[in-house]
Scaffold this motif. Structure first.
Motif, PDB file in Angstrom:
ATOM      1  N   TRP A  12      -0.919 -39.910  11.637  1.00 41.27           N
ATOM      2  CA  TRP A  12       0.223 -40.811  11.834  1.00 41.27           C
ATOM      3  C   TRP A  12       0.447 -41.852  10.728  1.00 41.27           C
ATOM      4  CZ3 TRP A  12      -0.972 -45.940  12.138  1.00 41.27           C
ATOM      5  CH2 TRP A  12      -2.215 -46.328  12.655  1.00 41.27           C
ATOM      6  N   VAL A  13      -0.574 -42.189   9.936  1.00 40.38           N
ATOM      7  CA  VAL A  13      -0.365 -43.176   8.868  1.00 40.38           C
ATOM      8  C   VAL A  13       0.641 -42.676   7.816  1.00 40.38           C
ATOM      9  CG1 VAL A  13      -1.463 -44.401   6.950  1.00 40.38           C
ATOM     10  CG2 VAL A  13      -2.544 -44.402   9.204  1.00 40.38           C
ATOM     11  N   PRO A  14       0.514 -41.430   7.313  1.00 44.53           N
ATOM     12  CA  PRO A  14       1.486 -40.975   6.291  1.00 44.53           C
ATOM     13  C   PRO A  14       2.949 -41.013   6.748  1.00 44.53           C
ATOM     14  CG  PRO A  14      -0.440 -39.567   6.266  1.00 44.53           C
ATOM     15  CD  PRO A  14      -0.580 -40.449   7.474  1.00 44.53           C
ATOM     16  N   PRO A  15       3.327 -40.393   7.896  1.00 40.31           N
ATOM     17  CA  PRO A  15       4.744 -40.439   8.264  1.00 40.31           C
ATOM     18  C   PRO A  15       5.223 -41.840   8.635  1.00 40.31           C
ATOM     19  CG  PRO A  15       3.475 -39.414  10.026  1.00 40.31           C
ATOM     20  CD  PRO A  15       2.558 -39.560   8.846  1.00 40.31           C
ATOM     21  N   LEU A  16       4.341 -42.666   9.201  1.00 37.84           N
ATOM     22  CA  LEU A  16       4.759 -44.012   9.601  1.00 37.84           C
ATOM     23  C   LEU A  16       5.141 -44.843   8.385  1.00 37.84           C
ATOM     24  CD1 LEU A  16       5.083 -45.860  12.080  1.00 37.84           C
ATOM     25  CD2 LEU A  16       2.776 -46.703  11.630  1.00 37.84           C
ATOM     26  N   ILE A 138      -6.099 -48.169   3.977  1.00 36.34           N
ATOM     27  CA  ILE A 138      -5.103 -48.942   3.241  1.00 36.34           C
ATOM     28  C   ILE A 138      -4.618 -48.180   2.013  1.00 36.34           C
ATOM     29  CG2 ILE A 138      -6.757 -50.192   1.767  1.00 36.34           C
ATOM     30  CD1 ILE A 138      -3.664 -51.732   3.441  1.00 36.34           C
ATOM     31  N   GLY A 139      -5.513 -47.376   1.406  1.00 36.31           N
ATOM     32  CA  GLY A 139      -5.104 -46.577   0.255  1.00 36.31           C
ATOM     33  C   GLY A 139      -4.107 -45.500   0.629  1.00 36.31           C
ATOM     34  N   LEU A 140      -4.356 -44.823   1.775  1.00 32.68           N
ATOM     35  CA  LEU A 140      -3.425 -43.798   2.249  1.00 32.68           C
ATOM     36  C   LEU A 140      -2.081 -44.408   2.594  1.00 32.68           C
ATOM     37  CD1 LEU A 140      -3.320 -40.720   3.018  1.00 32.68           C
ATOM     38  CD2 LEU A 140      -3.797 -41.447   5.365  1.00 32.68           C
ATOM     39  N   ARG A 141      -2.137 -45.569   3.239  1.00 31.33           N
ATOM     40  CA  ARG A 141      -0.912 -46.288   3.600  1.00 31.33           C
ATOM     41  C   ARG A 141      -0.098 -46.636   2.359  1.00 31.33           C
ATOM     42  NH1 ARG A 141      -1.166 -52.224   6.614  1.00 31.33           N
ATOM     43  NH2 ARG A 141       0.603 -53.155   5.533  1.00 31.33           N
ATOM     44  N   SER A 142      -0.752 -47.194   1.343  1.00 31.21           N
ATOM     45  CA  SER A 142      -0.058 -47.577   0.110  1.00 31.21           C
ATOM     46  C   SER A 142       0.481 -46.352  -0.629  1.00 31.21           C
ATOM     47  CB  SER A 142      -1.008 -48.357  -0.809  1.00 31.21           C
ATOM     48  OG  SER A 142      -1.446 -49.533  -0.173  1.00 31.21           O
ATOM     49  N   ASN A 192       7.000 -39.225  14.156  1.00 26.72           N
ATOM     50  CA  ASN A 192       6.244 -40.404  14.576  1.00 26.72           C
ATOM     51  C   ASN A 192       6.084 -40.468  16.092  1.00 26.72           C
ATOM     52  OD1 ASN A 192       5.764 -41.514  11.990  1.00 26.72           O
ATOM     53  ND2 ASN A 192       7.832 -42.350  11.923  1.00 26.72           N
ATOM     54  N   PHE A 193       7.103 -40.028  16.809  1.00 29.69           N
ATOM     55  CA  PHE A 193       7.020 -39.977  18.273  1.00 29.69           C
ATOM     56  C   PHE A 193       5.917 -39.014  18.718  1.00 29.69           C
ATOM     57  CE2 PHE A 193       8.271 -37.720  22.164  1.00 29.69           C
ATOM     58  CZ  PHE A 193       8.273 -38.775  23.075  1.00 29.69           C
ATOM     59  N   LEU A 194       5.781 -37.909  18.004  1.00 29.92           N
ATOM     60  CA  LEU A 194       4.832 -36.871  18.412  1.00 29.92           C
ATOM     61  C   LEU A 194       3.397 -37.180  17.987  1.00 29.92           C
ATOM     62  CD1 LEU A 194       6.960 -33.683  17.596  1.00 29.92           C
ATOM     63  CD2 LEU A 194       6.458 -34.634  19.860  1.00 29.92           C
ATOM     64  N   VAL A 195       3.196 -37.908  16.877  1.00 33.81           N
ATOM     65  CA  VAL A 195       1.835 -38.057  16.352  1.00 33.81           C
ATOM     66  C   VAL A 195       1.213 -39.429  16.577  1.00 33.81           C
ATOM     67  CG1 VAL A 195       2.252 -36.303  14.581  1.00 33.81           C
ATOM     68  CG2 VAL A 195       2.597 -38.725  14.022  1.00 33.81           C
ATOM     69  N   THR A 196       2.013 -40.457  16.883  1.00 41.15           N
ATOM     70  CA  THR A 196       1.412 -41.781  17.097  1.00 41.15           C
ATOM     71  C   THR A 196       0.864 -41.881  18.514  1.00 41.15           C
ATOM     72  OG1 THR A 196       3.629 -42.645  17.628  1.00 41.15           O
ATOM     73  CG2 THR A 196       2.797 -43.010  15.399  1.00 41.15           C
ATOM     74  N   PRO A 197      -0.358 -42.388  18.652  1.00 40.46           N
ATOM     75  CA  PRO A 197      -0.982 -42.477  19.972  1.00 40.46           C
ATOM     76  C   PRO A 197      -0.507 -43.688  20.758  1.00 40.46           C
ATOM     77  CG  PRO A 197      -2.462 -43.337  18.312  1.00 40.46           C
ATOM     78  CD  PRO A 197      -1.255 -42.831  17.570  1.00 40.46           C
ATOM     79  N   ASN A 198      -0.691 -43.633  22.081  1.00 34.27           N
ATOM     80  CA  ASN A 198      -0.419 -44.792  22.936  1.00 34.27           C
ATOM     81  C   ASN A 198      -1.679 -45.648  22.992  1.00 34.27           C
ATOM     82  OD1 ASN A 198       2.266 -44.449  23.804  1.00 34.27           O
ATOM     83  ND2 ASN A 198       1.646 -42.822  25.196  1.00 34.27           N
ATOM     84  N   VAL A 199      -1.766 -46.628  22.116  1.00 33.86           N
ATOM     85  CA  VAL A 199      -2.969 -47.458  22.061  1.00 33.86           C
ATOM     86  C   VAL A 199      -2.771 -48.814  22.718  1.00 33.86           C
ATOM     87  CG1 VAL A 199      -3.818 -46.351  19.961  1.00 33.86           C
ATOM     88  CG2 VAL A 199      -2.310 -48.335  19.787  1.00 33.86           C
ATOM     89  N   GLU A 200      -1.544 -49.118  23.120  1.00 27.31           N
ATOM     90  CA  GLU A 200      -1.244 -50.432  23.697  1.00 27.31           C
ATOM     91  C   GLU A 200      -1.067 -50.328  25.202  1.00 27.31           C
ATOM     92  OE1 GLU A 200       1.719 -52.474  20.736  1.00 27.31           O
ATOM     93  OE2 GLU A 200       1.954 -50.301  20.665  1.00 27.31           O
ATOM     94  N   LYS A 201      -1.682 -51.251  25.929  1.00 28.69           N
ATOM     95  CA  LYS A 201      -1.509 -51.318  27.368  1.00 28.69           C
ATOM     96  C   LYS A 201      -0.307 -52.186  27.702  1.00 28.69           C
ATOM     97  CE  LYS A 201      -6.458 -50.762  28.235  1.00 28.69           C
ATOM     98  NZ  LYS A 201      -7.673 -51.372  28.831  1.00 28.69           N
ATOM     99  N   ALA A 202       0.255 -51.942  28.847  1.00 28.81           N
ATOM    100  CA  ALA A 202       1.519 -52.585  29.220  1.00 28.81           C
ATOM    101  C   ALA A 202       1.467 -54.108  29.171  1.00 28.81           C
ATOM    102  CB  ALA A 202       1.938 -52.132  30.612  1.00 28.81           C
TER     103      ALA A 202
END
Length: 421
Positions: A12-16, A138-142, A192-202
């Motif tokens: 998810w880091v590359p497409p985001l 951070i390197g992949l993100r940049s 991004n919808f398909l690969v980003t995880p749900n890491v946040e609670k409501a």
């Protein structure tokens, strides 16, 4: 089903960050090239495209909303969908009689969506990754943010130039290009919808810092010698902020009015490929030497590296060489120096943001950074039209002096940024 998706940053880091970088470069840089090819005056280009920086200037004021309402994931997915619709609006508006006003309105919408997408994406990155993962990725993100720069300033512009030649119609070429970009961003949103995880609670995404935002905001302006620091932030890129708006029009303008008469594809190739490679290389070298020696040793050399190469634009304007090679060489030198010099600037922003509320203070500092790009950029077209290209580039060199002279007055630890041990 969504909960079963593993939190794998390699997915998810590359497409985001590709989706974060593409809209920014389109709004700030590619819009200048597009409007120049559609016959808009330099004064209008400089004024109105610089004004598009405003959402990045004022984003600290609404960043708490991203914490208070909804998850970061919902925010960036929603903003990416808005971005797709906004660029579709730009593309469909170009064949109309009022294309400039209507397309600017859609660019404005895209600017606010892009700035908000930045807030949410960066917040998601911090929430979804542990501290050791954040530094590792951070390197992949940049890297993928740079890929977005190449895609925007290079491939999209080259593609538009190809369509200009194919159809003999600049409006149709840029309209089709923007519609294609809208489709690409829609695809990236789906990815991004398909690969980003749900890491946040409501109930867990409201941050304590958000609830005391105004106290955090006030504490920033109580920092020691903050007004000197803010003046330095505003002046550091005073020349570059004007150059970035008029460099592409200079390369594209006819020789009769002082330009170099390069094709759209040439400009895309020069800036979007060789220029971005030089920019990235300069940034990498800058980061390495600061890590080795600290910011104090390199602050003056780096601000000089960012500004001195701008003189070569005056040389281009004076001699007007016919070969694109000379323009390409100047852009490569300037972008290499810019990447090298910008490393010091970013380290200084991090230093100014140090303290308990580092995230919010960094957002405020980068807001002033954007203001330092927006205000001079708005005047750049008027100054260029008044002075002509040679005179304008002399002014760009002169505009660098306030920031250079202020180096002796800004205070920070000499070895700040130096790798420990």
């Amino acid at each position: 089903m969504r909960k079963s998706i593993p939190n794998n940053p390699w997915y998810w880091v590359p497409p985001l960050y590709l989706t974060e970088g593409i809209p920014y470069v389109l709004i700030i840089t590619v819009s200048v090239i597009m409007y120049k090819n559609l016959g808009v005056e330099n004064s209008d280009i400089g004024l109105y495209t610089s004004f598009l920086y405003l959402p990045w200037v004022i984003k600290p004021f609404w960043s708490p909303l991203v914490d208070l309402y909804g998850t970061k994931r919902k925010w960036f997915l929603a903003m990416q969908l808005v971005l797709s619709l906004a660029f579709l609006g730009v593309g469909l508006s170009l064949p109309t009689n009022q294309f400039f006003v209507i397309s600017l309105a859609f660019f404005w919408l895209a600017s606010f969506a892009s700035a908000t997408n930045d807030i949410a994406s960066d917040g998601f990155y911090l929430l979804a990754l542990k501290e050791e993962q954040q530094s590792f990725f951070i390197g992949l993100r940049s890297t993928f943010y740079r890929v977005a720069m190449v895609t925007g300033q290079g491939l999209f512009v080259i593609f538009a130039g190809y369509l200009e030649v194919k159809y003999g119609d600049n409006t149709k070429a840029w309209s089709l290009t923007m519609v294609m970009i809208a489709a690409l961003i829609l695809v990236l949103t789906l990815v991004n919808f398909l690969v980003t995880p749900n890491v946040e609670k409501a109930k867990d995404y409201v941050k304590e810092e958000s609830l005391t935002f105004w106290k955090v905001f006030e504490s920033f302006f109580r920092k020691k010698e903050i007004w000197t620091a803010l003046a330095f932030i505003l002046f550091y890129r005073l020349g570059e902020s004007q150059l970035v708006k008029m460099a592409s029009p200079f390369l594209l303008d006819s020789r009769e009015v002082g330009g170099l008469a390069l094709s759209t594809s040439d400009v895309g190739l020069i800036y979007g490929t060789f220029g971005i490679i030089a920019l990235s290389l300069g940034g990498i070298i800058g980061g390495i030497v600061i890590s080795k020696d600290g910011l104090g040793k390199w602050m003056l050399p780096m601000i000089l590296a960012l500004n001195v190469p701008n003189f070569f634009y005056y040389v281009l304007a004076y001699f007007q060489p016919e070969s694109a090679f000379y323009a390409g060489a100047v852009v490569v030198i300037e972008q290499l120096g810019y990447g090298f010099g910008f490393a010091a600037f970013m380290m200084y922003l991090i230093y100014v943001s140090e303290g308990p509320s580092k995230t919010s203070h960094y957002a405020i500092a980068t807001g002033f950074m954007a203001l330092g790009m927006m205000l001079p950029g708005m005047a750049s077209g008027f100054i260029q039209e008044a002075l002509g290209y040679p005179g304008f580039f002399v002014w760009i060199v002169i505009a660098a002096f306030p920031g250079i002279l202020m180096v002796r007055y800004v205070k920070f630890p000499y070895e700040y940024g130096k790798k420990k041990g």
